[in-house]
Structures are given as C-alpha cells and as structure tokens.
Design an enzyme around this catalytic site. Structure first.
Site, PDB file in Angstrom:
ATOM      1  N   SER A  89       0.813  -1.211   0.000  1.00 23.95           N
ATOM      2  CA  SER A  89       0.000   0.000   0.000  1.00 23.95           C
ATOM      3  C   SER A  89       0.858   1.279   0.000  1.00 23.95           C
ATOM      4  CB  SER A  89      -0.967  -0.062   1.182  1.00 23.95           C
ATOM      5  OG  SER A  89      -2.085   0.722   0.901  1.00 23.95           O
ATOM      6  N   LYS A 113       4.191   2.008  -2.372  1.00 26.19           N
ATOM      7  CA  LYS A 113       4.614   3.195  -3.135  1.00 26.19           C
ATOM      8  C   LYS A 113       6.069   3.487  -2.746  1.00 26.19           C
ATOM      9  CE  LYS A 113       0.076   5.322  -1.952  1.00 26.19           C
ATOM     10  NZ  LYS A 113      -0.928   4.720  -2.763  1.00 26.19           N
ATOM     11  N   TRP A 167      -9.775   0.568  -5.415  1.00 31.52           N
ATOM     12  CA  TRP A 167      -9.180   1.869  -5.058  1.00 31.52           C
ATOM     13  C   TRP A 167      -7.752   1.979  -5.590  1.00 31.52           C
ATOM     14  CZ3 TRP A 167     -11.006   6.314  -4.107  1.00 31.52           C
ATOM     15  CH2 TRP A 167     -10.344   7.275  -3.337  1.00 31.52           C
ATOM     16  N   HIS A 223      -7.703  -5.565  -0.407  1.00 30.38           N
ATOM     17  CA  HIS A 223      -6.473  -4.816  -0.164  1.00 30.38           C
ATOM     18  C   HIS A 223      -5.759  -5.368   1.075  1.00 30.38           C
ATOM     19  CE1 HIS A 223      -4.025  -1.212  -0.459  1.00 30.38           C
ATOM     20  NE2 HIS A 223      -4.178  -0.999   0.829  1.00 30.38           N
TER      21      HIS A 223
HETATM   22  C1  GTR Z   1      -5.453   4.603   1.543  1.00 27.32           C
HETATM   23  C2  GTR Z   1      -4.822   5.438   0.476  1.00 27.32           C
HETATM   24  C3  GTR Z   1      -4.027   4.562  -0.465  1.00 27.32           C
HETATM   25  C4  GTR Z   1      -3.192   3.522   0.239  1.00 27.32           C
HETATM   26  C5  GTR Z   1      -3.798   3.026   1.546  1.00 27.32           C
HETATM   27  C6  GTR Z   1      -2.822   2.383   2.532  1.00 27.32           C
HETATM   28  O1  GTR Z   1      -6.232   5.358   2.404  1.00 27.32           O
HETATM   29  O2  GTR Z   1      -5.831   6.112  -0.213  1.00 27.32           O
HETATM   30  O3  GTR Z   1      -3.241   5.367  -1.321  1.00 27.32           O
HETATM   31  O4  GTR Z   1      -1.903   3.940   0.428  1.00 27.32           O
HETATM   32  O5  GTR Z   1      -4.401   4.020   2.257  1.00 27.32           O
HETATM   33  O6  GTR Z   1      -1.658   2.732   2.612  1.00 27.32           O
HETATM   34  O7  GTR Z   1      -3.298   1.507   3.271  1.00 27.32           O
END
Ligand code: GTR
Length: 362
Positions: free
Chosen positions: A208, A212, A299, A344
């Site tokens: 997540s 990045k 997402w 996710h």
């Molecule tokens: C979310 C965000 C994503 C992702 C995620 C995470 O809220 O929108 O970009 O990075 O968090 O890190 O769990």
C-alpha cells in the site's frame, strides 16, 4: 484507442526527459528519476548526516531455528530507528527482505520480547509478516516502523528525517514517502555490517503506501537487488493518467504530506504529468521487479497496476501479455505481476509467490 493510451504513447514518443522503457539506458533512468523527484515525491537534501548502527538485543526463537535481533540506527545524532531482524540460525550471507511496517515492530508478533513503540496491540499485523515461511525459505527479514523515519501525519516536516536537515522548503522538497524511502536506503547500507546477511541481495518490499515507498526506494537506490510492490495503487504502480480509483487530486487532498507540493499541480490535470508510473517501474531495470494487486482492491486500480508493469516490461526486453484473472500471475522473467483474489492486503499467498521469485533471482 482510448484517450489515455494515446496520451501515454505520445508522451513516450516525445522522449525528453521521459524515457521510452524500450529505450532504457542509465542516462534515461537518471533523467526520469530527476523528474519523479521534482514533480512527484520530492527531492531529499544531500546525505550528510552521521549514522550509528548498534546491536541492542538478541534472542533465539522457533526452537533455535531463528535468531531475532533489534538494532538501533541513529541518524544525525538525534533520530533513532529500531530495526527488527529475523535471521535463519547458523547461516552466513543470506538474502534479505527489507520493508517498513505500518504500526510498530511489536505488531509482527505477540511475543513481549519485541520493543513496543506505541499502544497498538501486539501481533496485530502478524498475518502480513509470515516470519517462519520467510526464514524457512532461507531469507532474513528486516523491518522498521515507518513512523521511526517520519510519522505518517501532515505535521509540518519538523520531525522525523526531515527534522535532521535545514527547515527551508519549497515546491520540490521531499515529502513523507521520500523520507521513508531514504530511511530504507539507510538501513540497507547498514546491513553490510550484519555478517549473516548478504547486503548485495536485499529485496525491498512494501504494501500500500509502503508499496509506493518500496517502488520509489528501489527505483532510486540501485543497490536494492529486487523490488516488490504490493497493492501500491496511486503514486505506486497504478497509472495516474487512467484516473481510476484513487486520483492525484484526491491523494494529495487526503495525504498532503506524502508527496512534493509540485504533485498537486496535476490534480485533475493528469494528462499534463511529465511522467507516469510505468516509467518509475522501468527505472528499476535491469533488476527484477514484482508488482501485485488484489481483485477487490478497486481503489488501487489493479488494471492500472498491471498496465504500468506491462508498459515497463520492454525496459527488460520482456513482454507481459494479458491481464491475468484472479488467482493468476503474468510473467516468468524479471518482470512479474499477480492478481490475488481478495481485498487490499498482503497475505501468505502473496509472500509464497514473492519468495519463489526471489529464490530464482537471488
Ligand atoms: C489509503 C490510500 C491509499 C493507500 C492506503 C494504505 O487510504 O488512499 O493510497 O496507500 O491508504 O496505505 O493503506
């Protein structure tokens, strides 16, 4: 052809400083990274800080099969990050996975031995870090709580790694993701002092927002031997110009501290971005890369993550064909992608595949 494909193709053809992955070269990589630093993640100051790496504690776990340690890395004399390390016992120079964790080292295991850094429950994230599977496969695991390098808050860049440098900032100054990526490189460097680890075989991994970070860290720092991005989405492996799922405008609004201020210019103007995320992936070449998505993680735009990986593959002279279905993979060379069935997260199913690829490559 869809508009965004046309736009991306046009941006690739017009080369400077954007590099066509098929024409990958060290020079193109350098120029592309400069643009990513300036326009997306932010530029860090030069590395002139002191570094002290010290073994703090050690214990033996899993019936003596694994050695667990905590090291302290002190930067600039004032900022200390605590690295939690798991090593297969009795081995020298093993390859390692290095990744930041979200909520504290003590969330990896219930065992009270691990230093607790906040009020999060012990062992809360253990499903994400299958220590036994990793060490049984002959790898070390190294992790640091991301907050040790920079708290994940929009708090003015006064603390964390930013606080080690002069406070003057501009539109291209480093955000939290560059701070975390910089921190990962500091730890990688110190692993050269750990005899049980082969520091030339360190895989940088993240999920997540930390996915990045892993991509950016691995693209910038050629000493990472392999890069794994798990469900990294917008500002990670997903193409920004598709505008699917999380967008550039939205991510900068909700997380104003993650990127350089410059990145905000491209909110609702993605077509004017001088680079897109396939080029960041291409910057990892010729080292192996693995990008993964989850089928229900809309997402993070799984298709966008696959397409970016596919578009980057020519930098390795490889091709990925069509988007795999849930539970399937694409690529068996240095560029790999999979789509896990589910939400996710990072799970054992993901790790099994990462370990298989890492074993082949390292
Ligand atoms: C979310 C965000 C994503 C992702 C995620 C995470 O809220 O929108 O970009 O990075 O968090 O890190 O769990």
């Amino acid at each position: 052809m869809k508009l965004w494909i046309l736009l991306l193709t046009a941006s690739l053809v017009s080369a400077e400083p954007v590099s066509d992955p098929a024409k990958w070269s060290p020079e193109a990589r350098k120029k592309t990274l400069e643009v990513f630093a300036r326009e997306v993640y932010g530029v860090n100051p030069s590395d002139e800080v002191s570094r002290v790496w010290k073994l703090d504690r050690e214990s033996s776990i899993m019936e003596g099969k694994v050695v667990r340690r905590e090291y302290l890395l002190t930067l600039g004399g004032s900022l200390t990050a605590r690295a939690l390390v798991f090593l297969p016992a009795g081995k020298k120079a093993v390859p390692a996975f290095l990744g930041l964790n979200f909520r504290g080292n003590h969330t990896l295991e219930e065992d009270e031995w691990i230093t607790k850094s906040n009020e999060e429950a012990r062992g809360k994230a253990k499903g994400r870090w299958p220590v036994k599977m990793i060490t049984d496969a002959g790898f070390a695991l190294v992790t640091v709580h991301c907050d040790d390098f920079d708290p994940d808050e929009d708090d003015g860049f006064k603390n964390g790694v930013h606080g080690l440098f002069p406070p003057k900032r501009d539109e291209q100054s480093w955000g939290t993701i560059t701070g975390w990526a910089w921190g990962l490189s500091q730890v990688r460097e110190q692993l050269e002092k750990v005899a049980e680890i082969d520091a030339s075989k360190v895989v940088v991994i993240g999920h997540s927002r930390l996915g990045k970070t892993a991509l950016w860290a691995g693209a910038r720092d050629e000493k990472f031997a392999m890069v794994i991005s798990n469900n990294s989405g917008c500002g990670g492996a997903a193409l920004s110009q598709r505008k699917k799922g999380e967008t550039v405008a939205r991510i900068n609004q909700v997380f104003p501290h993650w990127f350089a201020k410059n990145f905000r210019k491209y909110g609702d103007k993605e077509e004017s971005l001088p680079v897109d995320q396939h080029q960041l992936i291409a910057c990892i070449a010729p080292r192996p890369v693995y990008v993964a998505s989850a089928s229900k993680d809309r997402w993070a735009d799984p298709e966008g993550e696959f397409l970016a990986t596919k578009m980057a593959a020519p930098a390795w002279g490889e091709t990925l064909s069509k988007m795999p279905g849930a539970g399937e993979s694409a690529g068996d060379g240095k560029v790999r992608y999979h789509l896990r069935d589910g939400k996710h997260n990072i799970t054992e199913w993901d790790w099994e595949r990462y370990l298989e690829a890492a074993k082949e490559h390292l």
